[in-house]
Write a protein that holds these residues in place. Structure first.
Motif, short mmCIF file in Angstrom:
data_model
loop_
_atom_site.label_atom_id
_atom_site.label_comp_id
_atom_site.label_asym_id
_atom_site.label_seq_id
_atom_site.Cartn_x
_atom_site.Cartn_y
_atom_site.Cartn_z
N SER A 1 63.19 -94.93 -65.20
CA SER A 1 64.42 -95.22 -65.54
C SER A 1 65.23 -94.79 -66.69
N VAL A 2 64.77 -94.28 -68.00
CA VAL A 2 65.35 -93.74 -68.93
C VAL A 2 65.91 -92.32 -68.17
N ILE A 3 65.01 -91.61 -67.35
CA ILE A 3 65.17 -90.04 -66.87
C ILE A 3 66.57 -90.42 -66.06
N LEU B 1 71.58 -101.34 -80.95
CA LEU B 1 72.60 -102.38 -80.06
C LEU B 1 72.96 -101.66 -79.22
N PHE B 2 73.42 -100.55 -78.97
CA PHE B 2 73.59 -99.83 -77.61
C PHE B 2 72.74 -99.54 -76.80
N SER B 3 71.44 -99.22 -77.38
CA SER B 3 70.35 -99.30 -76.39
C SER B 3 69.61 -100.41 -75.67
N PHE B 4 70.18 -102.00 -76.54
CA PHE B 4 69.91 -102.94 -75.92
C PHE B 4 70.67 -103.16 -74.53
N THR C 1 65.72 -97.25 -76.06
CA THR C 1 66.04 -97.73 -74.73
C THR C 1 64.53 -98.01 -73.92
N PHE C 2 63.83 -96.57 -74.24
CA PHE C 2 62.56 -96.58 -73.77
C PHE C 2 61.61 -97.68 -74.35
N PHE C 3 61.64 -97.82 -75.69
CA PHE C 3 60.77 -98.78 -76.30
C PHE C 3 61.15 -100.22 -75.83
N LEU C 4 62.50 -100.60 -75.87
CA LEU C 4 63.01 -102.02 -75.62
C LEU C 4 62.48 -102.22 -74.31
N ILE C 5 62.60 -101.49 -73.34
CA ILE C 5 62.22 -101.67 -71.83
C ILE C 5 60.66 -101.80 -72.01
N ARG D 1 53.72 -99.67 -66.33
CA ARG D 1 54.81 -100.04 -67.15
C ARG D 1 55.66 -98.79 -67.72
N SER D 2 54.75 -98.12 -68.40
CA SER D 2 55.19 -96.90 -69.40
C SER D 2 55.72 -95.69 -68.34
#
Length: 369
Positions: A67-69, A36-39, A162-166, A60-61
């Protein structure tokens, strides 16, 4: 009689669902809390990922990874700055202990002269409390180690989710619209789009509010000559994200550090500063910066914070307000759930209703003429 019979099974089903969801949330805390926090983090990073993918033609990857970095760098910078402030506090620890000892004796003398409790009784009480604390020291150490390991696990899961959701956002959106009937797909897409926009603004507003409160606290505490003003301002700003309870925790920490470094007189000054900044925050910053897109009334927010703490602890307190805001957005846009949205929102001023009524009445009269 028929209405009662139809109402009771419905009530029992609702209660059963609530209890089941709460039980599942407690069991799945290690998975659901970081998810939920990652969302929320994914909603914030989505514009960055879209910019990298559409404007700079990143895959995309790769855009998701960058973005995560960037998020890791920002969070790491905040932690590094906070750690530097704590290292300054740790370097002054011997002096801090000495000043705390002096402040303790001053407080002991004040209690003795004001309440008539002699020093020996105070020492006996403190020794008894110390013995009880030492008896449970093993449990405290075990709890600290468990908290540290769970925090590292939480951070690791948060980064991965976070990575997988984006990265798989389009698949998730397609799935979400596909599970509903054809006639509801447009409504679902509209709700998802509004949640994305409003919650993104809401979270950015909270971060801006946190930044402004931090700068304001550091400035005022520095002018007042309070030691470790930067550290205390950071604590106040970070914990201000948790409504109502966060400011009290920050005030407690600040008063303890100030009492140890400057004595009881400065503690009163710090208390006045916190109350003043909190008043400015609640009456000016919150409406102006966070905005009026989603307003949760104080009763629902406080109940949500307490329930979040009971289920997931500190992470539940942080997560409850954004997800209550999401629920309110959904409730406000579904006809059968609108009463719940009204219950969660702020009360509308009657003066505005009267003015609207007068304007409507005037238009109708003009149309008749």
């Amino acid at each position: 009689m028929k209405e009662k019979l139809s109402f009771l099974p419905k009530l029992a089903l609702v209660l059963f669902c609530l209890i089941s969801l709460t039980y599942i949330a407690i069991l799945g805390q290690s998975l659901l809390a970081p998810l939920l926090f990652s969302f929320l983090m994914a909603l914030l990073l989505l514009p960055v990922a879209n910019f990298l993918e559409q404007r700079l033609k990143f895959k995309r990857s790769l855009s998701t990874l960058v973005s995560v970095i960037l998020m890791i760098l920002v969070v790491g910078g905040i932690i590094y700055f906070f750690g530097n402030q704590l290292s300054d506090l740790w370097a002054d620890w011997p002096l801090l202990k000495e000043k705390a000892n002096v402040s303790y004796h001053e407080l002991q003398h004040w209690i003795s002269s004001t309440f008539g409790v002699n020093s020996q009784k105070q020492l006996d009480y403190l020794n008894d409390s110390t013995e009880k604390a030492l008896a449970t020291s093993a449990a405290i150490v075990a709890t600290t180690l468990a908290t540290l390991s769970s925090t590292l696990l939480f951070l690791g899961f948060t980064l991965l989710f976070t990575f997988f959701l984006i990265n798989y956002r389009r698949i998730l959106f397609t799935f979400l619209t596909s599970v509903f009937r054809e006639e509801h797909k447009e409504k679902v897409a509209e709700i998802v789009s509004q949640i994305q926009v409003i919650i993104k603004k809401y979270i950015i507003g909270l971060f801006l509010q946190m930044l402004i409160v931090t700068i304001l606290m550091i400035t005022v505490l520095s002018i007042a000559g309070v030691k470790y003003a930067v550290l205390l301002g950071l604590v106040a700003g970070i914990f201000n994200v948790v409504p109502y309870l966060g400011i009290f925790f920050a005030l407690l920490v600040s008063c303890l550090i100030t009492f140890a470094t400057a004595g009881a007189a400065k503690v009163l000054l710090v208390l006045v500063i916190f109350v003043g900044v909190h008043a400015v925050d609640g009456n000016v910053l919150m409406p102006l910066v966070v905005g009026s897109k989603v307003k949760i009334n104080a009763l629902v927010a406080f109940i949500g914070i307490v329930v979040g703490e009971m289920i997931w602890g500190i992470s539940g307190m942080f997560l409850c307000i954004p997800y209550l805001a999401m629920l309110k957005i959904i409730f406000d846009r579904i006809e059968n759930l609108k009463p719940w949205g009204i219950l969660m929102g702020e009360e509308h001023k009657p003066e505005k209703k009267k003015r609207v009524y007068r304007i409507t009445k005037k238009i109708k009269l003009e149309e008749k003429d």
